[in-house]
Design a protein around this motif. Structure first.
Motif, PDB file in Angstrom:
ATOM      1  N   GLN A 173       0.830  -1.197   0.000  1.00  0.00           N
ATOM      2  CA  GLN A 173       0.000   0.000   0.000  1.00  0.00           C
ATOM      3  C   GLN A 173       0.868   1.252   0.000  1.00  0.00           C
ATOM      4  N   ALA A 174       0.465   2.245  -0.771  1.00  0.00           N
ATOM      5  CA  ALA A 174       1.072   3.570  -0.758  1.00  0.00           C
ATOM      6  C   ALA A 174      -0.060   4.576  -0.888  1.00  0.00           C
ATOM      7  N   THR A 175       0.049   5.692  -0.211  1.00  0.00           N
ATOM      8  CA  THR A 175      -1.019   6.682  -0.241  1.00  0.00           C
ATOM      9  C   THR A 175      -1.013   7.466  -1.556  1.00  0.00           C
ATOM     10  N   ILE A 176      -2.163   8.057  -1.859  1.00  0.00           N
ATOM     11  CA  ILE A 176      -2.288   8.925  -3.029  1.00  0.00           C
ATOM     12  C   ILE A 176      -2.098  10.359  -2.549  1.00  0.00           C
ATOM     13  N   PRO A 177      -1.140  11.082  -3.092  1.00  0.00           N
ATOM     14  CA  PRO A 177      -0.948  12.477  -2.668  1.00  0.00           C
ATOM     15  C   PRO A 177      -2.221  13.295  -2.869  1.00  0.00           C
ATOM     16  N   ALA A 178      -2.472  14.232  -1.964  1.00  0.00           N
ATOM     17  CA  ALA A 178      -3.701  15.034  -1.989  1.00  0.00           C
ATOM     18  C   ALA A 178      -3.891  15.750  -3.319  1.00  0.00           C
ATOM     19  N   ASP A 179      -2.824  16.298  -3.911  1.00  0.00           N
ATOM     20  CA  ASP A 179      -2.942  17.002  -5.198  1.00  0.00           C
ATOM     21  C   ASP A 179      -3.447  16.064  -6.295  1.00  0.00           C
ATOM     22  N   ILE A 180      -2.963  14.826  -6.302  1.00  0.00           N
ATOM     23  CA  ILE A 180      -3.376  13.857  -7.322  1.00  0.00           C
ATOM     24  C   ILE A 180      -4.812  13.424  -7.066  1.00  0.00           C
ATOM     25  N   ALA A 181      -5.163  13.157  -5.816  1.00  0.00           N
ATOM     26  CA  ALA A 181      -6.532  12.769  -5.479  1.00  0.00           C
ATOM     27  C   ALA A 181      -7.506  13.865  -5.890  1.00  0.00           C
ATOM     28  N   LYS A 182      -7.142  15.108  -5.636  1.00  0.00           N
ATOM     29  CA  LYS A 182      -7.996  16.238  -6.019  1.00  0.00           C
ATOM     30  C   LYS A 182      -8.122  16.319  -7.539  1.00  0.00           C
ATOM     31  N   HIS A 183      -7.013  16.173  -8.237  1.00  0.00           N
ATOM     32  CA  HIS A 183      -7.015  16.231  -9.702  1.00  0.00           C
ATOM     33  C   HIS A 183      -7.901  15.141 -10.305  1.00  0.00           C
ATOM     34  N   LEU A 184      -7.885  13.942  -9.706  1.00  0.00           N
ATOM     35  CA  LEU A 184      -8.669  12.816 -10.213  1.00  0.00           C
ATOM     36  C   LEU A 184     -10.064  12.744  -9.576  1.00  0.00           C
ATOM     37  N   ASP A 185     -10.366  13.672  -8.679  1.00  0.00           N
ATOM     38  CA  ASP A 185     -11.640  13.703  -7.946  1.00  0.00           C
ATOM     39  C   ASP A 185     -11.857  12.399  -7.181  1.00  0.00           C
ATOM     40  N   ILE A 186     -10.796  11.894  -6.566  1.00  0.00           N
ATOM     41  CA  ILE A 186     -10.876  10.678  -5.755  1.00  0.00           C
ATOM     42  C   ILE A 186     -11.094  11.088  -4.311  1.00  0.00           C
ATOM     43  N   GLN A 187     -12.144  10.504  -3.715  1.00  0.00           N
ATOM     44  CA  GLN A 187     -12.459  10.791  -2.325  1.00  0.00           C
ATOM     45  C   GLN A 187     -12.558   9.480  -1.561  1.00  0.00           C
ATOM     46  N   GLU A 188     -12.539   9.579  -0.255  1.00  0.00           N
ATOM     47  CA  GLU A 188     -12.614   8.386   0.593  1.00  0.00           C
ATOM     48  C   GLU A 188     -13.808   7.529   0.186  1.00  0.00           C
TER      49      GLU A 188
END
Length: 87
Positions: free
Chosen positions: A19-34
Motif C-alpha cells: 500500500q502507498a497513499t495517493i498524494p492530496a494534489d493527485i486525489a484532487k485532480h482525479l476527484d478521488i475521495q474516501e
C-alpha cells in the motif's frame, strides 16, 4: 508548457498487498475521495495509469439523484418491503 510534478511515497505491507497513499494534489485532480474505487491499468509499455473508477450508475448512465431518491424510498418502506419478501 505542461507542469510536471513528482511525488514519493513509502510502500507498506498490508496483508497480502503493498500500500502507498495517493498524494492530496493527485486525489484532487482525479476527484478521488474516501470510499471511491481506484482503477490501476498497466499499458503495453509497462506504465501504470491510475484513475477514479466510475460507479455502476455512471457506467450505465443512471442519474445519481434518481438513485438517491430510490434509496430514500426503499429505506422509508424497508419494513414493508421485507414483509413482502417473507410472504
Amino acid at each position: 508548457m505542461t507542469l510536471h510534478k513528482e511525488y514519493t511515497r513509502k510502500a507498506k505491507k498490508t496483508g497480502n498487498s503493498i500500500q502507498a497513499t495517493i498524494p492530496a494534489d493527485i486525489a484532487k485532480h482525479l476527484d478521488i475521495q474516501e470510499g471511491d474505487l481506484v482503477l490501476y491499468t498497466i499499458n503495453s509499455d509497462g506504465e501504470v495509469m491510475i484513475k477514479k473508477q466510475k460507479t455502476i450508475s455512471e457506467q450505465m448512465g443512471v442519474d445519481e439523484e434518481f438513485l438517491s431518491i430510490l434509496e430514500e424510498g426503499m429505506a422509508e418502506y424497508k419494513e414493508a418491503l421485507e414483509d413482502l419478501v417473507e410472504r
